[in-house]
Design an enzyme around this catalytic site. Structure first.
Site, PDB file in Angstrom:
ATOM      1  N   ASP A   1       3.209   8.352  28.958  1.00  0.00           N
ATOM      2  CA  ASP A   1       4.004   9.389  29.615  1.00  0.00           C
ATOM      3  C   ASP A   1       4.586   8.902  30.931  1.00  0.00           C
ATOM      4  OD1 ASP A   1       1.518   9.295  30.896  1.00  0.00           O
ATOM      5  OD2 ASP A   1       0.856  11.211  30.115  1.00  0.00           O
TER       6      ASP A   1
ATOM      7  N   ASN B   1      -8.488  19.842  30.951  1.00  0.00           N
ATOM      8  CA  ASN B   1      -8.237  20.899  29.966  1.00  0.00           C
ATOM      9  C   ASN B   1      -8.016  20.301  28.574  1.00  0.00           C
ATOM     10  OD1 ASN B   1      -5.720  19.759  30.244  1.00  0.00           O
ATOM     11  ND2 ASN B   1      -4.652  21.628  30.859  1.00  0.00           N
TER      12      ASN B   1
ATOM     13  N   HIS C   1      -6.113  17.859  27.726  1.00  0.00           N
ATOM     14  CA  HIS C   1      -4.784  17.375  27.366  1.00  0.00           C
ATOM     15  C   HIS C   1      -4.815  15.872  27.095  1.00  0.00           C
ATOM     16  CE1 HIS C   1      -3.826  16.802  31.879  1.00  0.00           C
ATOM     17  NE2 HIS C   1      -3.650  15.607  31.361  1.00  0.00           N
TER      18      HIS C   1
ATOM     19  N   GLU D   1      -0.150  19.418  26.786  1.00  0.00           N
ATOM     20  CA  GLU D   1      -1.016  20.469  27.315  1.00  0.00           C
ATOM     21  C   GLU D   1      -1.502  21.356  26.165  1.00  0.00           C
ATOM     22  OE1 GLU D   1      -1.936  20.402  30.332  1.00  0.00           O
ATOM     23  OE2 GLU D   1      -0.309  19.877  31.708  1.00  0.00           O
TER      24      GLU D   1
HETATM   25  C1  GLP Z   1      -2.972  12.755  33.432  1.00  0.00           C
HETATM   26  C2  GLP Z   1      -2.199  11.893  32.406  1.00  0.00           C
HETATM   27  C3  GLP Z   1      -3.041  11.624  31.183  1.00  0.00           C
HETATM   28  C4  GLP Z   1      -4.423  11.231  31.653  1.00  0.00           C
HETATM   29  C5  GLP Z   1      -5.090  12.462  32.201  1.00  0.00           C
HETATM   30  C6  GLP Z   1      -6.390  12.180  32.906  1.00  0.00           C
HETATM   31  O1  GLP Z   1      -2.285  13.853  33.891  1.00  0.00           O
HETATM   32  N1  GLP Z   1      -0.945  12.404  32.000  1.00  0.00           N
HETATM   33  O2  GLP Z   1      -2.449  10.610  30.381  1.00  0.00           O
HETATM   34  O3  GLP Z   1      -5.187  10.736  30.581  1.00  0.00           O
HETATM   35  O4  GLP Z   1      -4.219  13.228  33.002  1.00  0.00           O
HETATM   36  O5  GLP Z   1      -6.190  11.613  34.154  1.00  0.00           O
HETATM   37  P1  GLP Z   1      -7.344  10.902  34.984  1.00  0.00           P
HETATM   38  O6  GLP Z   1      -7.684   9.656  34.243  1.00  0.00           O
HETATM   39  O7  GLP Z   1      -6.729  10.621  36.324  1.00  0.00           O
HETATM   40  O8  GLP Z   1      -8.495  11.844  35.034  1.00  0.00           O
END
Ligand code: GLP
Length: 247
Positions: A71, A140, A142, A147
């Site tokens: 992303d 959550n 995702h 989402e």
């Molecule tokens: C983000 C990204 C995801 C990621 C997730 C967890 O918003 N878009 O690809 O896996 O949230 O993030 P983190 O590893 O900082 O907890």
């Protein structure tokens, strides 16, 4: 049939990073032309350091590897310090012999998000699909920026970010203020992720425990995007004890 996720619980976050890096570097050693899917965020940071260390120690070249990222924030240039392109260049790509032209991150400034997303899907297909998609998970549940409520067969597209995700990404680790966080992103779809031949999801810390429990043990539902990974035939979760607390 749901319920196929393989779970490995390791002693701590460092052990998770070492184990995950071992999987990635072995894959590239065995298949120098590997096509990798990659995440950003806090979760992969240590793993990327370990990938760099281990690939150098073992003389494994990434010169023929192709990568696709999950992303990118919509509206940020790849030069912006908080763009996922900048994160990838800084944390991983510049430390490897990977060719930058073989690394694919959505262009957050694309004039036509639809064209950008369609081209991204075409490039994945032209490379023969993703061998291993390395994933994190949101609190959550995702996956990428899919989402809760995102379609199980969704493809790459522009999406709005939830308030929970905006808050999580402006807690000081990345953005300092929620108002700085873009409201939209370009993301691969859950269908794009599920098409990969192999999935490896990492989660560390108690904040992820509920999302992990919902993904591994919960009903398969778009309300918890991680639970859709139960449909994949080769999906492994590597967790520290805190993230596994709800299992
Ligand atoms: C983000 C990204 C995801 C990621 C997730 C967890 O918003 N878009 O690809 O896996 O949230 O993030 P983190 O590893 O900082 O907890």
């Amino acid at each position: 049939m749901p319920g196929r996720i393989k779970v490995q619980v390791l002693a701590d976050a460092d052990a998770v990073a070492r184990a995950a890096a071992g999987v990635i570097v072995s894959l590239v050693r065995d298949n120098p032309d590997a096509v990798l899917g990659l995440p950003t965020g806090s979760t992969p940071e240590r793993t990327f350091e370990e990938v760099v260390r281990l690939s150098r120690a073992e003389g494994v070249s990434f010169a023929k590897v192709t990568t696709f990222n999950l992303d990118e924030y919509f509206g940020l240039s790849g030069d912006h310090s908080q763009s996922y392109r900048a994160f990838m260049n800084e944390r991983l790509f510049k430390h490897l012999d990977i060719r930058l032209w073989n690394t694919h991150v959505f262009n957050g400034l694309a004039r036509s998000p639809e064209d950008e997303c369609a081209a991204f899907e075409r490039k994945i297909a032209a490379c023969g699909g993703i061998d291993l998609w390395f994933l994190g998970i949101g609190t959550n549940a995702h996956i990428a920026f899919n989402e809760p409520g995102s379609p199980a067969d969704g493809r790459s597209r522009k999406v709005p970010l939830s308030e929970a995700t905006i808050a999580a990404n402006s807690d000081g680790r990345f953005f300092k203020d929620p108002n700085e966080v873009p409201r939209h992103a370009l993301t691969v779809g859950l269908g794009t992720v599920l098409d990969a031949r192999r999935l490896l999801l990492l989660a560390m810390g108690e904040k992820k425990a509920a999302a992990i429990a919902a993904s591994v043990k919960g009903p398969v539902t778009t309300d918890a995007p991680g639970s859709l990974l139960q449909h994949h035939p080769d999906c492994t979760f590597m967790l520290d004890r805190a993230a596994a607390a709800g299992l």
